[in-house]
Design a protein around this motif. Structure first.
Motif, PDB file in Angstrom:
ATOM      1  N   LEU A   1       0.815  -1.201   0.000  1.00 26.00           N
ATOM      2  CA  LEU A   1       0.000   0.000   0.000  1.00 26.00           C
ATOM      3  C   LEU A   1       0.854   1.258   0.000  1.00 26.00           C
ATOM      4  CD1 LEU A   1      -2.750  -1.106   2.539  1.00 26.00           C
ATOM      5  CD2 LEU A   1      -2.674  -1.451   0.074  1.00 26.00           C
ATOM      6  N   ASP A   2       2.099   1.151  -0.454  1.00 30.77           N
ATOM      7  CA  ASP A   2       2.984   2.304  -0.444  1.00 30.77           C
ATOM      8  C   ASP A   2       2.538   3.375  -1.428  1.00 30.77           C
ATOM      9  OD1 ASP A   2       3.581   0.844  -2.685  1.00 30.77           O
ATOM     10  OD2 ASP A   2       5.752   0.927  -2.446  1.00 30.77           O
ATOM     11  N   PHE A   3       1.650   3.006  -2.364  1.00 29.57           N
ATOM     12  CA  PHE A   3       1.145   3.997  -3.308  1.00 29.57           C
ATOM     13  C   PHE A   3       0.252   5.026  -2.613  1.00 29.57           C
ATOM     14  CE2 PHE A   3      -2.226   0.840  -3.172  1.00 29.57           C
ATOM     15  CZ  PHE A   3      -3.370   1.618  -3.128  1.00 29.57           C
ATOM     16  N   LEU A   4      -0.282   4.689  -1.440  1.00 28.55           N
ATOM     17  CA  LEU A   4      -1.243   5.561  -0.775  1.00 28.55           C
ATOM     18  C   LEU A   4      -0.623   6.911  -0.419  1.00 28.55           C
ATOM     19  CD1 LEU A   4      -4.065   5.914   0.435  1.00 28.55           C
ATOM     20  CD2 LEU A   4      -3.191   4.922   2.553  1.00 28.55           C
ATOM     21  N   GLU A   5       0.570   6.894   0.131  1.00 26.64           N
ATOM     22  CA  GLU A   5       1.220   8.146   0.518  1.00 26.64           C
ATOM     23  C   GLU A   5       1.433   9.048  -0.694  1.00 26.64           C
ATOM     24  OE1 GLU A   5       5.229   9.732   2.868  1.00 26.64           O
ATOM     25  OE2 GLU A   5       4.744   7.601   2.804  1.00 26.64           O
ATOM     26  N   ARG A   6       1.860   8.450  -1.793  1.00 29.67           N
ATOM     27  CA  ARG A   6       2.054   9.237  -3.015  1.00 29.67           C
ATOM     28  C   ARG A   6       0.723   9.789  -3.520  1.00 29.67           C
ATOM     29  NH1 ARG A   6       5.157   4.682  -4.156  1.00 29.67           N
ATOM     30  NH2 ARG A   6       3.634   3.944  -5.704  1.00 29.67           N
ATOM     31  N   ALA A   7      -0.324   8.973  -3.435  1.00 30.28           N
ATOM     32  CA  ALA A   7      -1.634   9.421  -3.910  1.00 30.28           C
ATOM     33  C   ALA A   7      -2.149  10.591  -3.076  1.00 30.28           C
ATOM     34  CB  ALA A   7      -2.625   8.258  -3.863  1.00 30.28           C
ATOM     35  N   LEU A   8      -1.970  10.510  -1.776  1.00 29.25           N
ATOM     36  CA  LEU A   8      -2.475  11.562  -0.892  1.00 29.25           C
ATOM     37  C   LEU A   8      -1.743  12.880  -1.092  1.00 29.25           C
ATOM     38  CD1 LEU A   8      -2.943   9.508   2.395  1.00 29.25           C
ATOM     39  CD2 LEU A   8      -4.735  10.293   0.838  1.00 29.25           C
ATOM     40  N   SER A   9      -0.579  12.848  -1.712  1.00 32.91           N
ATOM     41  CA  SER A   9       0.200  14.075  -1.926  1.00 32.91           C
ATOM     42  C   SER A   9      -0.197  14.809  -3.207  1.00 32.91           C
ATOM     43  CB  SER A   9       1.697  13.745  -1.972  1.00 32.91           C
ATOM     44  OG  SER A   9       2.014  13.011  -3.149  1.00 32.91           O
ATOM     45  N   GLN A  10      -1.126  14.253  -3.969  1.00 34.20           N
ATOM     46  CA  GLN A  10      -1.575  14.930  -5.182  1.00 34.20           C
ATOM     47  C   GLN A  10      -2.244  16.259  -4.823  1.00 34.20           C
ATOM     48  OE1 GLN A  10      -0.861  13.596  -8.350  1.00 34.20           O
ATOM     49  NE2 GLN A  10       0.336  12.250  -7.030  1.00 34.20           N
ATOM     50  N   LYS A  11      -2.278  17.185  -5.792  1.00 32.24           N
ATOM     51  CA  LYS A  11      -2.669  18.560  -5.495  1.00 32.24           C
ATOM     52  C   LYS A  11      -4.164  18.733  -5.254  1.00 32.24           C
ATOM     53  CE  LYS A  11       1.182  20.757  -7.923  1.00 32.24           C
ATOM     54  NZ  LYS A  11       1.579  21.713  -9.000  1.00 32.24           N
ATOM     55  N   THR A  12      -4.987  17.994  -5.969  1.00 32.35           N
ATOM     56  CA  THR A  12      -6.430  18.166  -5.831  1.00 32.35           C
ATOM     57  C   THR A  12      -7.091  16.877  -5.371  1.00 32.35           C
ATOM     58  OG1 THR A  12      -6.984  17.486  -8.098  1.00 32.35           O
ATOM     59  CG2 THR A  12      -6.349  19.801  -7.760  1.00 32.35           C
ATOM     60  N   ALA A  13      -8.314  17.016  -4.844  1.00 31.63           N
ATOM     61  CA  ALA A  13      -9.062  15.842  -4.382  1.00 31.63           C
ATOM     62  C   ALA A  13      -9.313  14.873  -5.525  1.00 31.63           C
ATOM     63  CB  ALA A  13     -10.374  16.284  -3.756  1.00 31.63           C
ATOM     64  N   ALA A  14      -9.631  15.401  -6.696  1.00 34.91           N
ATOM     65  CA  ALA A  14      -9.886  14.532  -7.847  1.00 34.91           C
ATOM     66  C   ALA A  14      -8.641  13.744  -8.219  1.00 34.91           C
ATOM     67  CB  ALA A  14     -10.369  15.367  -9.033  1.00 34.91           C
ATOM     68  N   GLU A  15      -7.478  14.391  -8.175  1.00 32.67           N
ATOM     69  CA  GLU A  15      -6.224  13.706  -8.498  1.00 32.67           C
ATOM     70  C   GLU A  15      -5.878  12.674  -7.438  1.00 32.67           C
ATOM     71  OE1 GLU A  15      -3.977  17.322 -10.938  1.00 32.67           O
ATOM     72  OE2 GLU A  15      -3.697  17.123  -8.772  1.00 32.67           O
ATOM     73  N   VAL A  16      -6.178  12.978  -6.175  1.00 30.42           N
ATOM     74  CA  VAL A  16      -5.958  12.021  -5.084  1.00 30.42           C
ATOM     75  C   VAL A  16      -6.781  10.763  -5.319  1.00 30.42           C
ATOM     76  CG1 VAL A  16      -6.382  11.578  -2.632  1.00 30.42           C
ATOM     77  CG2 VAL A  16      -5.296  13.721  -3.340  1.00 30.42           C
ATOM     78  N   ILE A  17      -8.053  10.961  -5.617  1.00 26.38           N
ATOM     79  CA  ILE A  17      -8.960   9.824  -5.826  1.00 26.38           C
ATOM     80  C   ILE A  17      -8.525   8.994  -7.022  1.00 26.38           C
ATOM     81  CG2 ILE A  17     -11.320   9.224  -6.495  1.00 26.38           C
ATOM     82  CD1 ILE A  17     -12.199  11.662  -4.759  1.00 26.38           C
ATOM     83  N   ARG A  18      -8.152   9.658  -8.102  1.00 33.33           N
ATOM     84  CA  ARG A  18      -7.720   8.931  -9.294  1.00 33.33           C
ATOM     85  C   ARG A  18      -6.470   8.097  -8.992  1.00 33.33           C
ATOM     86  NH1 ARG A  18      -9.139   9.522 -14.389  1.00 33.33           N
ATOM     87  NH2 ARG A  18     -10.176  11.508 -13.901  1.00 33.33           N
ATOM     88  N   ALA A  19      -5.517   8.683  -8.257  1.00 33.27           N
ATOM     89  CA  ALA A  19      -4.271   7.974  -7.939  1.00 33.27           C
ATOM     90  C   ALA A  19      -4.528   6.790  -7.013  1.00 33.27           C
ATOM     91  CB  ALA A  19      -3.270   8.937  -7.311  1.00 33.27           C
ATOM     92  N   ILE A  20      -5.457   6.942  -6.072  1.00 33.44           N
ATOM     93  CA  ILE A  20      -5.769   5.843  -5.152  1.00 33.44           C
ATOM     94  C   ILE A  20      -6.437   4.689  -5.900  1.00 33.44           C
ATOM     95  CG2 ILE A  20      -7.296   5.160  -3.259  1.00 33.44           C
ATOM     96  CD1 ILE A  20      -6.635   7.775  -1.897  1.00 33.44           C
TER      97      ILE A  20
END
Length: 211
Positions: free
Chosen positions: A78-97
């Motif tokens: 689940l190491d991708f989670l930290e990177r996803a949470l660092s995205q600039k917008t909520a939409a980008e966070v959700i897409r990365a997760i």
């Protein structure tokens, strides 16, 4: 001649001569494929390449190994989670997760799905601490995402009528659904399509003004 650095050369009272992370990585697929109850100490020692005294000294018992495996799983898969949470917008966070979840659940050479969701523990009272620990691990991502979406709401990055907890729960449910699909045979390509479709739908919702 016995190799003094071999894991099986360990004995009670001597320093461990093995890498705990390495042996936990070896135990992880055993629990994942066989389940907690069906996994025996012999299964674990054979896979980990250590003897029982070494296992007891390092981890206490089977429960101790499983608790450490769950922690290791969280760090490794689940190491991708930290990177996803660092995205600039909520939409980008959700897409990365969603995209990261689809990939994590279809790692080549590893069991499909999610260890934390596929594991079934005994129902008796002796396993309560294990069930509590499993629930804690399952909920870590959801809590982290909720906190990030609350920040997004405070920054004006979410419509006023979108509740961060509800949005986080929706994303978490999608990830868990993809894990079930992966365990049922869905391919990485199929799950990535699901992730993209879901992310696009949620992104459209996040651009809508309330009312």
């Amino acid at each position: 001649m016995t190799d003094p650095y071999s894991p099986k050369s360990c004995s009670p009272g001597r320093p461990r001569a093995f890498d705990p992370d390495r042996v936990l990585d070896a135990a992880l697929p055993v629990f994942w494929e066989k389940g907690y109850e069906a996994t025996s100490l012999t299964d674990l020692t054979d896979a980990m390449g250590i003897n029982r005294p070494s296992l007891y000294a390092a981890f206490g018992n089977k429960e101790g190994v499983f608790l450490r495996v769950m922690e290791r799983y969280g760090a490794q898969y689940l190491d991708f989670l930290e990177r996803a949470l660092s995205q600039k917008t909520a939409a980008e966070v959700i897409r990365a997760i969603l995209r990261g979840s689809a990939k994590a659940q279809t790692q080549p050479g590893r069991p499909p799905g999610c260890l934390l969701l596929s594991t079934h523990l005994p129902d008796d009272e002796t396993a309560q601490s294990l069930r509590d620990a499993l629930m804690e691990q399952r909920n870590l991502a959801g809590r982290a995402l909720t906190a990030r979406l609350k920040r997004a709401a405070a920054e004006g990055d979410l419509p006023a009528d979108v509740v961060p907890e509800t949005l986080a729960g929706t994303v978490t449910a999608l990830c868990r659904g993809m894990a079930i699909d992966a365990a049922s045979g869905a391919t990485r390509a199929q799950l990535l399509e699901v992730a993209a479709f879901s992310a696009n739908a949620l992104a459209r919702r996040l651009t809508q003004s309330p009312g």
